[in-house]
Design a protein around this motif. Structure first.
Motif, PDB file in Angstrom:
ATOM      1  N   GLU A 176       0.832  -1.197   0.000  1.00 27.67           N
ATOM      2  CA  GLU A 176       0.000   0.000   0.000  1.00 27.67           C
ATOM      3  C   GLU A 176       0.868   1.249   0.000  1.00 27.67           C
ATOM      4  N   ASP A 177       0.348   2.279  -0.633  1.00 30.72           N
ATOM      5  CA  ASP A 177       1.084   3.538  -0.769  1.00 30.72           C
ATOM      6  C   ASP A 177       2.453   3.257  -1.380  1.00 30.72           C
ATOM      7  N   ALA A 178       3.526   3.735  -0.803  1.00 29.12           N
ATOM      8  CA  ALA A 178       4.873   3.501  -1.346  1.00 29.12           C
ATOM      9  C   ALA A 178       5.557   2.309  -0.680  1.00 29.12           C
ATOM     10  N   ALA A 179       4.906   1.705   0.313  1.00 33.15           N
ATOM     11  CA  ALA A 179       5.499   0.592   1.058  1.00 33.15           C
ATOM     12  C   ALA A 179       5.567  -0.669   0.206  1.00 33.15           C
ATOM     13  N   GLY A 180       6.312  -1.649   0.696  1.00 32.48           N
ATOM     14  CA  GLY A 180       6.408  -2.921   0.004  1.00 32.48           C
ATOM     15  C   GLY A 180       7.490  -3.783   0.607  1.00 32.48           C
ATOM     16  N   ALA A 181       7.924  -4.769  -0.177  1.00 33.84           N
ATOM     17  CA  ALA A 181       8.967  -5.691   0.262  1.00 33.84           C
ATOM     18  C   ALA A 181      10.050  -5.792  -0.791  1.00 33.84           C
ATOM     19  N   VAL A 182      11.285  -5.636  -0.360  1.00 31.93           N
ATOM     20  CA  VAL A 182      12.454  -5.846  -1.204  1.00 31.93           C
ATOM     21  C   VAL A 182      12.980  -7.228  -0.855  1.00 31.93           C
ATOM     22  N   THR A 183      13.219  -8.046  -1.872  1.00 30.56           N
ATOM     23  CA  THR A 183      13.752  -9.387  -1.633  1.00 30.56           C
ATOM     24  C   THR A 183      15.094  -9.537  -2.322  1.00 30.56           C
ATOM     25  N   LEU A 184      16.111  -9.888  -1.531  1.00 33.35           N
ATOM     26  CA  LEU A 184      17.427 -10.224  -2.056  1.00 33.35           C
ATOM     27  C   LEU A 184      17.428 -11.732  -2.258  1.00 33.35           C
ATOM     28  N   ASN A 185      17.548 -12.188  -3.499  1.00 36.72           N
ATOM     29  CA  ASN A 185      17.508 -13.612  -3.844  1.00 36.72           C
ATOM     30  C   ASN A 185      18.919 -14.127  -4.078  1.00 36.72           C
ATOM     31  N   PHE A 186      19.249 -15.245  -3.406  1.00 40.14           N
ATOM     32  CA  PHE A 186      20.586 -15.820  -3.474  1.00 40.14           C
ATOM     33  C   PHE A 186      20.560 -17.187  -4.134  1.00 40.14           C
ATOM     34  N   SER A 187      21.708 -17.594  -4.670  1.00 41.66           N
ATOM     35  CA  SER A 187      21.797 -18.932  -5.246  1.00 41.66           C
ATOM     36  C   SER A 187      21.519 -19.951  -4.139  1.00 41.66           C
ATOM     37  N   GLY A 188      20.991 -21.083  -4.516  1.00 41.69           N
ATOM     38  CA  GLY A 188      20.646 -22.119  -3.544  1.00 41.69           C
ATOM     39  C   GLY A 188      19.312 -21.895  -2.878  1.00 41.69           C
ATOM     40  N   GLY A 189      18.574 -20.872  -3.278  1.00 41.07           N
ATOM     41  CA  GLY A 189      17.236 -20.645  -2.743  1.00 41.07           C
ATOM     42  C   GLY A 189      17.160 -19.769  -1.513  1.00 41.07           C
ATOM     43  N   LEU A 232      13.179  -7.538   3.018  1.00 38.77           N
ATOM     44  CA  LEU A 232      13.164  -6.280   3.756  1.00 38.77           C
ATOM     45  C   LEU A 232      11.777  -5.662   3.603  1.00 38.77           C
ATOM     46  N   ASP A 233      11.071  -5.480   4.690  1.00 40.27           N
ATOM     47  CA  ASP A 233       9.809  -4.746   4.640  1.00 40.27           C
ATOM     48  C   ASP A 233      10.168  -3.270   4.726  1.00 40.27           C
ATOM     49  N   VAL A 234       9.787  -2.516   3.688  1.00 35.31           N
ATOM     50  CA  VAL A 234      10.204  -1.121   3.602  1.00 35.31           C
ATOM     51  C   VAL A 234       9.004  -0.176   3.556  1.00 35.31           C
ATOM     52  N   GLU A 235       9.226   0.993   4.125  1.00 38.56           N
ATOM     53  CA  GLU A 235       8.223   2.047   4.099  1.00 38.56           C
ATOM     54  C   GLU A 235       8.123   2.638   2.692  1.00 38.56           C
ATOM     55  N   CYS A 236       9.262   2.652   1.988  1.00 39.80           N
ATOM     56  CA  CYS A 236       9.351   3.120   0.602  1.00 39.80           C
ATOM     57  C   CYS A 236      10.688   2.651   0.047  1.00 39.80           C
TER      58      CYS A 236
END
Length: 139
Positions: free
Chosen positions: A93-106, A111-115
């Protein structure tokens, strides 16, 4: 590379630059009081094209981080090596969301971010890499 990330297009550039970056688990950290997640990695310089394979020490951080969760990454081994494949954003919602750093091996760090508010910058001179990262492709 030096980039300020404020939207999804910027994050795509950051993700492409960080593809195949390697680092130690202990070089990824979350400071809840400062609401900052930061890391230092050895980034493969894909932007060099067909020039000799090069890596560079790169720091990046995300600000306005509300929480962090890791999956399939051994946090009890700070010397363990991880290879970053991509950085994705799922809008909320709004500018918030989730950033996901994906690594080899699964493995992944979410990161839950405000923006979206991140910075990335090369912090060393480049050096010759032993080899070029190789990716399996479908058929």
């Amino acid at each position: 590379m030096k980039l300020v990330v404020t939207d999804e297009e910027d994050l795509k550039v950051m993700s492409a630059g960080l593809q195949d970056a390697v680092g130690k688990v202990g070089d990824f950290a979350y400071d809840a009081a400062a609401r900052r997640f930061a890391a230092v990695v050895n980034r493969f310089r894909w932007e060099d094209g067909n020039k000799p394979n090069m890596r560079v020490r790169t720091g990046f951080h995300f600000d306005d981080v509300l929480g962090v969760k890791a999956a399939r990454i051994r946090q009890d081994d700070p010397e363990g090596i991880v290879s970053l494949l991509s950085v994705d954003f799922t809008a909320g919602e709004d500018a918030a969301g989730a950033v996901t750093l994906n690594f080899s091996g699964g493995g992944a760090i979410r990161l839950d971010v405000e923006c979206l508010n991140a910075h990335i910058e090369d912090i060393s001179a480049p050096w010759r890499a032993r080899r070029r990262p190789h990716h399996e492709t479908d058929g």
